[in-house]
Design a protein around this motif. Structure first.
Motif, mmCIF file in Angstrom:
data_model
loop_
_atom_site.group_PDB
_atom_site.id
_atom_site.type_symbol
_atom_site.label_atom_id
_atom_site.label_comp_id
_atom_site.label_asym_id
_atom_site.label_seq_id
_atom_site.Cartn_x
_atom_site.Cartn_y
_atom_site.Cartn_z
ATOM 1 N N CYS A 151 24.829 41.203 88.213
ATOM 2 C CA CYS A 151 23.792 41.797 87.352
ATOM 3 C C CYS A 151 22.386 41.359 87.758
ATOM 4 O O CYS A 151 21.415 42.022 87.467
ATOM 5 N N ARG A 152 22.287 40.175 88.361
ATOM 6 C CA ARG A 152 20.960 39.680 88.738
ATOM 7 C C ARG A 152 20.619 40.002 90.185
ATOM 8 O O ARG A 152 19.510 39.732 90.644
ATOM 9 N N SER A 153 21.580 40.529 90.949
ATOM 10 C CA SER A 153 21.342 40.786 92.367
ATOM 11 C C SER A 153 20.427 41.997 92.538
ATOM 12 O O SER A 153 20.106 42.696 91.574
ATOM 13 N N SER A 154 20.059 42.253 93.783
ATOM 14 C CA SER A 154 19.145 43.371 94.040
ATOM 15 C C SER A 154 19.831 44.710 93.754
ATOM 16 O O SER A 154 19.179 45.746 93.656
ATOM 17 N N ARG A 159 21.039 45.605 91.063
ATOM 18 C CA ARG A 159 20.962 45.974 89.659
ATOM 19 C C ARG A 159 20.105 47.204 89.394
ATOM 20 O O ARG A 159 20.211 47.810 88.327
ATOM 21 N N SER A 160 19.257 47.561 90.376
ATOM 22 C CA SER A 160 18.424 48.740 90.144
ATOM 23 C C SER A 160 19.278 50.011 90.150
ATOM 24 O O SER A 160 18.875 51.036 89.637
ATOM 25 N N ASN A 161 20.483 49.930 90.731
ATOM 26 C CA ASN A 161 21.367 51.098 90.737
ATOM 27 C C ASN A 161 22.602 50.801 89.888
ATOM 28 O O ASN A 161 23.561 50.182 90.334
ATOM 29 N N GLN A 162 22.565 51.266 88.647
ATOM 30 C CA GLN A 162 23.633 50.905 87.719
ATOM 31 C C GLN A 162 24.974 51.539 88.068
ATOM 32 O O GLN A 162 26.026 51.018 87.702
ATOM 33 N N GLN A 182 10.171 44.254 80.245
ATOM 34 C CA GLN A 182 11.359 44.039 81.063
ATOM 35 C C GLN A 182 12.458 43.299 80.285
ATOM 36 O O GLN A 182 13.648 43.566 80.441
ATOM 37 N N GLU A 188 16.202 44.687 79.886
ATOM 38 C CA GLU A 188 17.364 43.950 80.379
ATOM 39 C C GLU A 188 18.422 43.786 79.276
ATOM 40 O O GLU A 188 19.623 43.982 79.511
ATOM 41 N N LEU A 191 20.263 46.998 78.703
ATOM 42 C CA LEU A 191 21.252 47.270 79.747
ATOM 43 C C LEU A 191 22.547 46.495 79.491
ATOM 44 O O LEU A 191 23.651 47.041 79.561
#
Ligand code: HEC
Length: 396
Positions: free
Chosen positions: A139-142, A144-147, A214, A218, A221
């Protein structure tokens, strides 16, 4: 510990666990519905996202959502967190009472993996902790912008884990573990992300500063993740009481289907609550999934089935097997440490009781290998086949 005390703890913790989960899931479904049904209206004050009108309990409610927060802190604020925390705490305590105090019956299955009791408990505990960290990392990795990617990776991760659990623990233990893991992820979302972010927002407000939007996004999400995970987790918690689900050959595949079906079914309700066109196709997929599960539960016990003996054996052969494999627990004087009385009141110690429970014997030890638990009394595939042949031949 005293067997009667453990039995009571089991009951009280289960009661608490179910009630807390109802309260939590209820409020979580409610807020997802509310969020989706909010309508932006021109007359609303600045900083609001939308409003909804609801009717319940003899009155009307006018709900308005502020994004990220109102300009002034309200005097009274209701938090929703103890429902989630209580669900986890009671669930973990129940896990200790049912599994950790009795690993040989419900956690270990020597035909799956020959584990020592302590090792099984240690594996269980660290598996939960580590896999949660894996989810948090994702969830914290890069990514995460693509759910959609997150959802797909999460799905594959959970299925792989299920496969792993069903090859380390007994079927029932495996079901509970994957359920407990998903439940842990959900509670941790509340404890580690949603509530702390909410607190940060409030601190900023009190300091007269603008909170970071943000934080709100978060939390939202994670709350959506929880929404999609709810139905599978409930299925898994109930499923560990159904031998045909957890103690048959494709138990892991059944879980894989459920993990996919749960979110699909939620999607139907989410779309409806948002006032969009109802995706009726969901029910076609759900029906196909349930039929697949029905089919898979018919695959027989995990240790495989032996050919049925011909001619069909006489009752005496069946009685011998049941008495030697079952009656030390299911008898008037149970000879198993930790079992106070015949479990579930089921006696299997003479002809009358065996004939009376033939249907249950079929489910728990012929079509599945849920009994004996963890195959602790070493029932063989041939013995299961003898009972199967007797059942098929009209129980003579
Ligand atoms: C080591 C003790 C032990 C042995 C041996 C054992 N059982 Fe059980 N059995 C249990 C326990 C404990 C439960 C309760 C499980 C639970 O809490 O759901 C149970 C539950 C059951 C149930 C009720 C299942 C339900 O869905 O409510 C049936 C039927 C059953 N056993 C049949 C058998 C048969 C048949 C055998 C022999 C092939 C057998 N048992 C051997 C301990 C044992």
């Amino acid at each position: 510990m005293d067997v009667v005390l453990i039995e009571w703890l089991n009951l009280i913790l289960r009661w608490l666990h179910v009630v807390a989960a109802m309260a939590w899931i209820g409020s979580s479904f409610y807020f997802i519905h509310l969020d989706l049904s909010l309508k932006p209206e021109a007359h609303l004050p600045k900083g609001t996202y939308g409003e909804a009108w609801q009717v319940h309990g003899g009155g009307f409610y006018h709900m308005v959502k502020y994004l990220v927060a109102p300009t002034r802190m309200p005097d009274h604020l209701t938090w929703f967190k103890w429902e989630a925390y209580t669900t986890w705490l009671s669930g973990f305590a129940l896990m200790v009472v049912v599994y950790y105090l009795n690993p040989e019956l419900f956690l270990i299955d020597r035909s799956v993996l020959d584990l020592e009791p302590q090792a099984a408990v240690v594996i269980s505990f660290f598996a939960l902790a580590l896999t949660w960290l894996g989810y948090e990392g994702l969830c914290r990795s890069s990514l995460r912008s693509n759910q959609t990617t997150v959802a797909l990776i999460g799905y594959v991760f959970l299925v792989a884990l299920t496969y792993g659990f069903t090859h380390v623990f007994g079927g029932r233990g495996a079901f509970t573990h994957i359920g407990a893991l998903v439940g842990t992820i959900m509670v941790a979302n509340v404890f580690v992300v949603i509530i702390p972010n909410q607190k940060k927002i409030i601190d900023r407000l009190i300091a007269g500063q603008e909170p970071d939007p943000q934080w709100g996004a978060e939390s939202k999400l994670r709350s959506v993740h929880n929404n999609y995970l709810t139905l599978p987790v409930v299925f898994l918690m109930i499923g560990n009481h159904y031998p045909l689900l957890f103690a048959t050959r494709f138990n892991w595949l059944i879980v894989a289907i459920v993990l996919a079906l749960g979110p699909v079914i939620r999607h139907f309700f989410n779309e409806r609550h948002a006032g969009r066109k109802s995706p009726w196709w969901v029910w076609g997929v759900a029906a196909a999934g349930m039929i697949a599960i029905l089919y898979l539960t018919n695959a027989g016990p995990r240790q495989g089935s032996a050919a049925l003996p011909t001619p069909a054996p006489a009752f005496a052969a069946v009685e011998d097997i049941v008495i030697s494999r079952c009656s030390m627990c299911h008898g008037p004087e149970t000879a198993w440490p930790g079992i106070a009385a015949a479990p579930k009141g089921i006696f299997l110690n003479d002809e009358v009781s065996i004939r009376q429970h033939a249907r249950l014997i079929d489910i728990v030890s012929v079509r599945s290998d849920a009994m004996p638990p963890g195959n602790i009394t070493d029932m063989s595939a041939d013995e299961r086949a003898i009972i199967a042949a007797w059942l098929a031949d009209g129980r003579k």
